[in-house]
Design an enzyme around this catalytic site. Structure first.
Site: not given
Ligand code: BES
Ligand code: MN
Ligand code: ZN
Length: 521
Positions: A279, A353
């Protein structure tokens, strides 16, 4: 904090000894039977326009003649709706405004009177919850932070013993939920180096010790056991970190033996750097909040221990860090999930996920009545819904309606998002059964579609709390959401279960038929 009820009787609220009396007033006209001195002061303020009959508007009075309490804080509840009731939102606004004012003052003992409408259990619950919310203070790594507010006792005035009993139960319920919210906030706020997967496991074990008598059992699976189970997707995310992963199982048995449980699954990424798909640096610190789903599950269990509902509830928390190193998962890697489905990891930052899919597969072994996962899953959900409502995804209309209604009642709002199969297109892979990301479009929906593949046989819902679990900026901190929604839903399930117990298998099949019929239509 101590919550109690008080029946002042003929003496009236003026004789109640407290550091402050909070008078909650429903409009539009002032209620009859109000003390004349108060009546004059409030009517005067309304007439001058200094006080409006809107939820949360307030007037502080000091030294009101005939009142033992040195302060009387008048807070408006607003006008009742068509049904004669004050809306949940207005109750929340009034209670929040009142407690914000009172916490800044030297008030240890607070008495509360509701005028112009009956003090409903819902209002009592909101008061207790807001009192705990207003007095929470993070201190773990900042002991110099302002001492917690002094508020030590809240006494709600009741007309008689019967009313007092109902209000006391509601206060206790609000306090239990408030404690759960406080735990979720505290864990969320803790920095990544003070809240590792092992630390989360320790917190869960501590809950287990507190709740042993109430029927709570906590199990923590370590790397070897997680490997033996075959959670290849979860383990792949954990690879890049020196911190060992934990799979936390909380099992609360308050219901009948053999009764199918409700399962809560919380995303427990204690820090999300993005991994190799790293990120940008700006605001990356906020990725310590990426375990707020897990924190909400632990907070909900804390509330269950206080409220002891007749329900069986299981909590599942996959916990690890998402970091880049020489062993870390790489873009293009293919991993095998617990379900056997192979996953091409196109972006290591879509890690939530990857840990949740294995937990959802694991959830099936409980033959649950319903499964709800809670996750700070996508930045896209923040873009879609902001900080007001959590994203709710479910193919089961009944479950979706229950969760939306619970959010409304608890004023911990959610909004239903779509799950059309057309959103699945982008998840195709040439090298695995499924890819872990689709394009940028509808990012929160494609994430939910990914999860749905692992929840096919479950009555399942997913809450994306990326926008609601914490606040950024000057007020940076965890909100404790959606503990309020979850506990409200669970308590409702208790009522429903008592009315119509139904076996899990039948529910799942019926749901499958219903959605198949809908697709055919
Ligand atoms: N934990 C983040 C989601 C997130 C991002 C929550 C910002 C709140 C604020 C999640 O693991 C993530 O990184 N998701 C990616 C998915 C993308 C790579 C498909 C995202 O949303 O950018
Ligand atoms: Mn991520
Ligand atoms: Zn994440």
């Amino acid at each position: 904090m101590d919550f109690r009820t008080l029946v002042p009787g003929a003496a009236g609220p003026g004789r109640v000894a407290a550091d402050a009396l909070l008078l909650l007033v429903a409009g539009p006209s002032l209620p009859e039977g109000l003390d004349p001195a108060l009546q004059a002061a409030v009517a005067g303020a309304l007439k001058l326009g200094d006080l409006e009959c809107k939820p949360g508007r307030q007037l502080m009075l000091r030294g009101v003649a005939g009142f033992k309490a040195p302060r009387v804080l008048v807070v408006m509840l607003g006008e009742p709706g068509a049904d004669g009731r004050i809306a949940a939102k207005a109750q929340r606004q009034a209670a929040q405004a009142a407690l914000q004012t009172l916490k800044a003052l030297d008030v240890a003992e607070l008495a509360v009177q509701v005028a112009g409408t009956v003090p409903t259990p819902a209002l009592a619950r909101t008061l207790a919850l807001c009192a705990l919310e207003a007095t929470y203070q993070y201190r773990l790594t900042k002991p110099s932070a302002a001492a917690p507010a002094k508020l030590a006792r809240l006494s709600l005035l009741a007309a008689d013993k019967t009313e007092a009993a109902a209000l006391q139960a509601a206060l206790d319920e609000g306090a239990g939920i408030g404690e759960g919210i406080a735990l979720a906030r505290e864990l969320g706020n803790r920095p990544g180096n003070h809240c590792t997967p092992s630390d989360l496991a320790d917190e869960a074990r501590a809950l287990g010790r507190q709740g042993a008598k109430a029927g709570l059992k906590v199990d923590v699976l370590e790397r070897k056991q997680i490997e033996a189970l075959g959670m290849g997707s979860f383990l792949a995310v954990a690879r890049g970190s020196e911190e060992p992963p934990r799979f936390i199982v909380l099992d609360y048995k308050g219901g009948a033996r053999g009764e199918a449980p409700l399962v809560l699954v919380g995303k427990g990424i204690t820090f999300d750097s993005g991994g190799i798909s790293i990120k940008p640096a700006g605001e990356m610190d906020e990725m310590k909040f990426d375990m707020c789903g897990a924190a909400s599950v632990l907070g909900t269990f804390r509330a269950l221990l206080a409220l002891k509902p007749r329900l069986n509830v299981v909590g599942l928390i996959p916990a690890c860090e998402n970091l880049p190193d020489g062993r870390a998962l790489k873009p293009g890697d293919v991993v095998t999930s617990l379900s056997g489905t192979t996953i091409e990891v196109l972006n290591t930052d879509a890690e939530g996920r990857l840990i949740l899919c294995d937990a959802l597969t694991y959830a099936a072994r409980y033959k649950p009545r319903a499964v709800v996962d809670i996750a700070t899953l996508t930045g896209a959900c923040v873009i879609a819904l902001g900080a007001v409502r959590s994203g709710l995804f479910s193919a089961d209309d009944g479950l979706a309606a229950e969760l939306l209604a619970a959010g409304e009642a608890a004023q911990d709002l959610a909004w239903r998002m779509p799950l059309d199969d057309d959103y699945d297109e982008g998840l195709k892979s040439n090298f695995a059964d499924v890819a872990n990301v689709a394009g940028r479009a509808a990012g929160s929906v494609t994430a939910a579609k990914f999860l749905q593949r692992f929840a096919r046989d479950l009555r399942w819902a997913h809450l994306d709390i990326a926008g609601t679990a914490w606040k950024g900026g000057a007020a940076k901190g965890s909100t404790g959401r959606p503990v309020g929604l979850l506990v409200q839903w669970l308590l409702g399930q208790q009522a429903e279960q008592a009315a119509a117990p139904r076996p899990a298998a039948r529910t799942a099949r019926a749901t499958g038929k219903a959605s198949a019929a809908k697709r055919g239509a």
